[in-house]
Design a protein around this motif. Structure first.
Motif, PDB file in Angstrom:
ATOM      1  N   GLY A   1      29.759 -58.379 131.136  1.00  0.00           N
ATOM      2  CA  GLY A   1      29.481 -57.900 129.785  1.00  0.00           C
ATOM      3  C   GLY A   1      30.777 -57.693 129.020  1.00  0.00           C
ATOM      4  O   GLY A   1      31.702 -57.056 129.533  1.00  0.00           O
ATOM      5  N   LYS A   2      30.872 -58.250 127.820  1.00  0.00           N
ATOM      6  CA  LYS A   2      32.078 -58.147 127.007  1.00  0.00           C
ATOM      7  C   LYS A   2      31.767 -57.468 125.679  1.00  0.00           C
ATOM      8  O   LYS A   2      30.693 -57.672 125.105  1.00  0.00           O
ATOM      9  CB  LYS A   2      32.667 -59.536 126.747  1.00  0.00           C
ATOM     10  N   ASN A   3      32.713 -56.640 125.219  1.00  0.00           N
ATOM     11  CA  ASN A   3      32.565 -55.919 123.957  1.00  0.00           C
ATOM     12  C   ASN A   3      31.239 -55.167 123.930  1.00  0.00           C
ATOM     13  O   ASN A   3      30.406 -55.339 123.026  1.00  0.00           O
ATOM     14  CB  ASN A   3      32.667 -56.889 122.773  1.00  0.00           C
ATOM     15  N   LEU A   4      31.025 -54.322 124.920  1.00  0.00           N
ATOM     16  CA  LEU A   4      29.738 -53.642 125.080  1.00  0.00           C
ATOM     17  C   LEU A   4      29.407 -52.720 123.916  1.00  0.00           C
ATOM     18  O   LEU A   4      28.236 -52.439 123.665  1.00  0.00           O
ATOM     19  CB  LEU A   4      29.741 -52.854 126.390  1.00  0.00           C
TER      20      LEU A   4
ATOM     21  N   PRO B   1      33.646 -62.571 118.975  1.00  0.00           N
ATOM     22  CA  PRO B   1      32.253 -62.494 119.435  1.00  0.00           C
ATOM     23  C   PRO B   1      31.745 -61.053 119.465  1.00  0.00           C
ATOM     24  O   PRO B   1      32.505 -60.127 119.752  1.00  0.00           O
ATOM     25  CB  PRO B   1      32.312 -63.087 120.849  1.00  0.00           C
ATOM     26  N   PRO B   2      30.475 -60.851 119.186  1.00  0.00           N
ATOM     27  CA  PRO B   2      29.877 -59.510 119.314  1.00  0.00           C
ATOM     28  C   PRO B   2      29.658 -59.178 120.787  1.00  0.00           C
ATOM     29  O   PRO B   2      30.220 -59.843 121.675  1.00  0.00           O
ATOM     30  CB  PRO B   2      28.552 -59.663 118.567  1.00  0.00           C
ATOM     31  N   SER B   3      28.836 -58.195 121.062  1.00  0.00           N
ATOM     32  CA  SER B   3      28.504 -57.863 122.443  1.00  0.00           C
ATOM     33  C   SER B   3      27.840 -59.071 123.105  1.00  0.00           C
ATOM     34  O   SER B   3      26.884 -59.634 122.578  1.00  0.00           O
ATOM     35  CB  SER B   3      27.563 -56.658 122.470  1.00  0.00           C
ATOM     36  N   THR B   4      28.383 -59.500 124.252  1.00  0.00           N
ATOM     37  CA  THR B   4      27.859 -60.689 124.932  1.00  0.00           C
ATOM     38  C   THR B   4      27.723 -60.424 126.425  1.00  0.00           C
ATOM     39  O   THR B   4      28.413 -59.575 126.999  1.00  0.00           O
ATOM     40  CB  THR B   4      28.792 -61.904 124.737  1.00  0.00           C
ATOM     41  N   TRP B   5      26.811 -61.193 127.037  1.00  0.00           N
ATOM     42  CA  TRP B   5      26.620 -61.144 128.490  1.00  0.00           C
ATOM     43  C   TRP B   5      26.716 -62.559 129.048  1.00  0.00           C
ATOM     44  O   TRP B   5      26.221 -63.505 128.450  1.00  0.00           O
ATOM     45  CB  TRP B   5      25.251 -60.550 128.836  1.00  0.00           C
ATOM     46  N   GLU B   6      27.380 -62.688 130.186  1.00  0.00           N
ATOM     47  CA  GLU B   6      27.547 -63.984 130.828  1.00  0.00           C
ATOM     48  C   GLU B   6      27.115 -63.888 132.293  1.00  0.00           C
ATOM     49  O   GLU B   6      27.384 -62.889 132.961  1.00  0.00           O
ATOM     50  CB  GLU B   6      29.004 -64.433 130.784  1.00  0.00           C
ATOM     51  N   LEU B   7      26.458 -64.935 132.772  1.00  0.00           N
ATOM     52  CA  LEU B   7      26.129 -65.059 134.185  1.00  0.00           C
ATOM     53  C   LEU B   7      26.940 -66.226 134.736  1.00  0.00           C
ATOM     54  O   LEU B   7      26.796 -67.365 134.281  1.00  0.00           O
ATOM     55  CB  LEU B   7      24.631 -65.300 134.385  1.00  0.00           C
ATOM     56  N   VAL B   8      27.817 -65.929 135.676  1.00  0.00           N
ATOM     57  CA  VAL B   8      28.742 -66.929 136.208  1.00  0.00           C
ATOM     58  C   VAL B   8      28.469 -67.127 137.697  1.00  0.00           C
ATOM     59  O   VAL B   8      28.381 -66.154 138.452  1.00  0.00           O
ATOM     60  CB  VAL B   8      30.212 -66.493 136.001  1.00  0.00           C
ATOM     61  N   ALA B   9      28.317 -68.403 138.101  1.00  0.00           N
ATOM     62  CA  ALA B   9      28.110 -68.724 139.509  1.00  0.00           C
ATOM     63  C   ALA B   9      29.205 -69.684 139.948  1.00  0.00           C
ATOM     64  O   ALA B   9      29.546 -70.620 139.230  1.00  0.00           O
ATOM     65  CB  ALA B   9      26.728 -69.356 139.727  1.00  0.00           C
ATOM     66  N   ARG B  10      29.738 -69.450 141.143  1.00  0.00           N
ATOM     67  CA  ARG B  10      30.806 -70.296 141.680  1.00  0.00           C
ATOM     68  C   ARG B  10      30.533 -70.598 143.150  1.00  0.00           C
ATOM     69  O   ARG B  10      30.129 -69.726 143.916  1.00  0.00           O
ATOM     70  CB  ARG B  10      32.147 -69.582 141.531  1.00  0.00           C
ATOM     71  N   TYR B  11      30.764 -71.866 143.501  1.00  0.00           N
ATOM     72  CA  TYR B  11      30.605 -72.271 144.904  1.00  0.00           C
ATOM     73  C   TYR B  11      31.803 -73.117 145.310  1.00  0.00           C
ATOM     74  O   TYR B  11      32.159 -74.083 144.610  1.00  0.00           O
ATOM     75  CB  TYR B  11      29.315 -73.076 145.087  1.00  0.00           C
ATOM     76  N   ASN B  12      32.458 -72.740 146.384  1.00  0.00           N
ATOM     77  CA  ASN B  12      33.624 -73.460 146.874  1.00  0.00           C
ATOM     78  C   ASN B  12      33.235 -74.325 148.071  1.00  0.00           C
ATOM     79  O   ASN B  12      32.570 -73.860 149.004  1.00  0.00           O
ATOM     80  CB  ASN B  12      34.713 -72.473 147.306  1.00  0.00           C
ATOM     81  N   PHE B  13      33.648 -75.591 148.039  1.00  0.00           N
ATOM     82  CA  PHE B  13      33.326 -76.497 149.143  1.00  0.00           C
ATOM     83  C   PHE B  13      34.503 -77.442 149.413  1.00  0.00           C
ATOM     84  O   PHE B  13      35.412 -77.557 148.607  1.00  0.00           O
ATOM     85  CB  PHE B  13      32.054 -77.295 148.846  1.00  0.00           C
TER      86      PHE B  13
END
Length: 284
Positions: free
Chosen positions: A240-243, A272-284
């Motif tokens: 969450g950014k700029n809550l 940007p206003p208040s924003t939410w991000e969902l980040v997924a990472r997979y290392n292979f």
């Protein structure tokens, strides 16, 4: 560049650094304002000189509590001569010229400390005094241009004295504090939390210091929660950014083509206003 370092102990170091440099000058062929100025004052502002700087810094870097934390502190000062500046001319271009002298000095300090094996806090603060020591022929704001035009009948040839005034993008005070907590849920699964807070003093955005383009002091909160594999193979985070939904801008200026009805109007690049991000990472 000359640097002197003294390792006082295994955990503390002091240093002094001095540097000198320059940025080459040039010629702004679109600056008709400069060519008019030479007729009256004998100096062509369409020519801009080399920008030169003498800078020095003194500081310390320390390791705390047998490696659980570290702290850095520094005082710095830079003296610029013939500072190259670019100011919007109110129609469709930018005027490149030199501010005679600029002085920048300040203090920065930051610390990071592990309160426990899982909880780490960090903080930073800065004081900055950045001013034009001498800048008698700075570009005017649009209201000043209109006043000059009404008094003289000429659109161009308007200057203001910004000697002693602050530089753009130079808040006097800034402060940051954050914390992160990372723990193991199982032998193969980790959970993490993060929270940080930033506060900034007023910031002048435009080179002419137009009061309509001052970003007033603000604060912002950010947060993070993450879940991932202990071996680092994958990670999912919600950020969450700029809550607090603080409304700020990073750039702005007069709307171009002032002579076509846009005089004393402005544009801004809004953050940007208040924003939410969902980040997924997979290392292979």
């Amino acid at each position: 560049n000359i640097n002197v370092q003294w390792d006082v102990t295994d955990d503390a170091m002091l240093y002094v650094n001095w540097a000198n440099g320059y940025k080459a000058g040039g010629f702004d062929e679109d600056n008709s304002l400069g060519r008019e100025y030479v007729e009256e004052y004998g100096r062509d502002l369409s020519l801009f000189e080399d920008e030169e700087v003498d800078s020095w810094e003194i500081g310390a870097k320390m390791t705390l509590a047998e490696g659980r934390g570290r702290m850095n502190v520094a005082y710095f000062q830079s003296d610029y001569e013939d500072v190259q500046v670019s100011a919007f001319d109110g129609t469709g271009g930018f005027i490149v010229g030199n501010a005679a002298e600029t002085e920048v000095e300040g203090v920065e300090a930051d610390i990071e400390f592990a309160l426990t094996e899982s909880l780490v806090v960090n903080a930073a603060a800065a004081w900055l005094d950045a001013k034009y020591k001498s800048f008698a022929d700075a570009a005017c704001t649009e209201p000043q241009v209109l006043e000059h035009q009404a008094e003289t009948g000429a659109r161009r040839g308007c200057f203001q004295d910004l000697s002693g005034e602050p530089l753009e993008f130079a808040p006097e005070y800034t402060f940051y504090i954050g914390a992160r907590y990372d723990t193991s849920l199982t032998d193969s699964l980790d959970l993490g939390f993060g929270l940080d807070y930033l506060w900034s003093d007023d910031v002048a955005i435009a080179n002419d210091l137009d009061p309509h383009l001052i970003q007033e002091s603000y604060d912002k909160w950010n947060a993070r929660v993450s879940l991932g594999a202990s071996d680092g193979s994958w990670l999912v985070s919600l950020i969450g950014k700029n809550l607090g939904d603080e409304k700020t801008f990073t750039w702005g200026n007069d709307v171009p083509l002032a002579a076509l009805g846009f005089s004393e109007t402005y544009f801004r690049h809004i953050d940007p206003p208040s924003t939410w991000e969902l980040v997924a990472r997979y290392n292979f």
